[in-house]
Design an enzyme around this catalytic site. Structure first.
Site, short mmCIF file in Angstrom:
data_model
loop_
_atom_site.label_atom_id
_atom_site.label_comp_id
_atom_site.label_asym_id
_atom_site.label_seq_id
_atom_site.Cartn_x
_atom_site.Cartn_y
_atom_site.Cartn_z
CG ASP A 1 -5.71 -1.76 -5.79
OD1 ASP A 1 -6.07 -2.41 -4.81
OD2 ASP A 1 -4.73 -0.98 -5.77
N GLY B 1 -8.66 11.87 -10.78
CA GLY B 1 -7.35 11.45 -10.30
C GLY B 1 -6.56 10.83 -11.42
CE LYS C 1 -1.76 0.24 -3.56
NZ LYS C 1 -3.16 0.35 -3.94
CB THR D 1 -1.02 -0.07 1.17
OG1 THR D 1 -1.90 1.04 1.07
CG2 THR D 1 -0.35 -0.06 2.53
CG ASN E 1 -4.86 14.37 -11.92
OD1 ASN E 1 -5.40 14.17 -10.83
ND2 ASN E 1 -3.54 14.42 -12.06
CG MET F 1 -11.09 4.34 -5.60
SD MET F 1 -9.53 3.99 -6.43
CE MET F 1 -10.14 3.65 -8.08
CB ALA G 1 1.11 16.71 -17.58
N GLY H 1 -3.36 9.02 -10.40
CA GLY H 1 -2.33 8.20 -9.78
C GLY H 1 -2.52 6.75 -10.17
N GLY I 1 -15.52 2.79 -0.78
CA GLY I 1 -14.16 2.27 -0.94
C GLY I 1 -13.90 1.00 -0.14
#
Ligand code: NAP
Length: 281
Positions: free
Chosen positions: A107, A133, A70, A66, A157, A222, A161, A135, A245
């Site tokens: 996930d 998001g 990751k 976690t 996001n 989440m 970029a 990530g 989540g």
């Protein structure tokens, strides 16, 4: 009872004391009568690589990984599943007897399981999907929805970029938007997923224009601490169906357990109630 043959697995992160995973896995181990145990490992970023490499050979069956490890976990692996490669993140490491490390990412499976459980009529192919998001969690979600048949995924996001990178990697079904274009991206969606860490542990929630989603859109967060985040509370106030989540956390733990202990978790263990008790609910 811990014996000389106990099969050991665990979860590594920093911080780790908040992790719900030991509660889930140890409840399943006890119910299945498996001689196994699942423990938390608190490791510093400096020590992470040495810690993981030291487990090569199988003294520990495997690890869930976690925040914040990751990406680093993926880089240490010898074999990488397609879904971990697509997510560019690993939440599962399996230590093989020959010294190799297999990296996987469950996930996405957890996300799909959460929708199947809490929004049973939801079809990822039926309408566009919006993901907030960019990530590893957002990337993994986009990859999982693509494999489930989605044809129009909008990744939104704060740092445009990063969303553009996901779109470039996953192909033309995925398009990138800045936060200032969120209302436009929410139009006509069948689901909206918050895969940012905003709202975590009482931090300020994301200021997203949820009212721009159709009234039937399923809204998911989440983050599960708190279980009802400001984002989900806003969705509920608007009358949107929601997915939390914690359902995703349990959903990713099921295939993780199978990877570590060689069998699926036994049915009939109410791990959601156990986890909610640990959350003080
Ligand atoms: P990450 O790589 O750190 O990405 C965080 C994302 O959140 C980035 O896109 C970041 O935007 C955005 N963000 C953070 N604070 C923000 C704010 N105040 N306003 C707008 N955007 C903000 O994290 P991750 O690994 O993808 O995980 C994301 C979240 O999902 C975490 O909270 C994690 O705990 C949760 N998660 C839950 C499960 C589960 O089983 N329930 C599984 C995986 C992850 P920038 O790019 O602009 O910085």
């Amino acid at each position: 009872m811990i014996t000389g043959a106990t099969r050991l697995a665990g979860v590594v992160g920093q911080p780790i004391s908040h992790s719900m995973s030991p509660i889930l896995h140890n409840a399943w181990l006890a119910a299945a009568g498996i001689d196994g145990v699942y423990v938390p490992f608190a490791v510093t970023p400096e020590a992470f690589a040495a810690f993981v490499n030291g487990l090569r050979g199988g003294s520990v069956a495997g690890l869930n990984v976690t925040v914040p490890f990751k990406t680093q976990a993926l880089a240490l692996a010898d074999t990488i599943t397609d879904r971990a490669r697509l997510a560019q993140a690993a939440n599962v490491l399996v230590f093989q007897e020959d010294g190799g490390i297999l990296a996987d990412n469950t996930d996405g499976l957890g996300l799909l399981a959460a929708f199947a459980q809490q929004a049973p009529g939801f079809d990822p192919a039926a309408a566009p999907l919006a993901i907030l998001g960019a990530g590893g969690a957002a990337r993994g979600a986009a990859a999982a929805f693509l494999s489930a048949g989605a044809t129009d995924i909008r990744v939104i996001n704060r740092t445009l970029a990063r969303a553009q990178e996901i779109a470039a990697d996953l192909g033309p079904a995925v398009r990138a938007y800045g936060l200032d274009q969120a209302a436009q991206a929410f139009e006509g969606v069948g689901a909206l997923i918050n895969a940012t860490s905003a709202g975590l542990s009482g931090s300020a929630g994301l200021d997203a224009p949820l009212a721009a989603t159709p009234s039937t859109a399923v809204v998911m967060d989440m983050v599960y601490k708190p279980l009802i985040t400001p984002f989900l509370a806003q969705a509920r106030a608007l009358g949107r169906p929601t997915v939390d989540g914690l359902a995703m956390l349990i959903g990713q733990a099921v295939p993780s357990f199978a990877a570590f202990y060689g069998q699926t978790p036994p049915p009939g263990v109410d791990v959601r109630t156990l986890a909610k008790q640990a959350l003080g609910l």
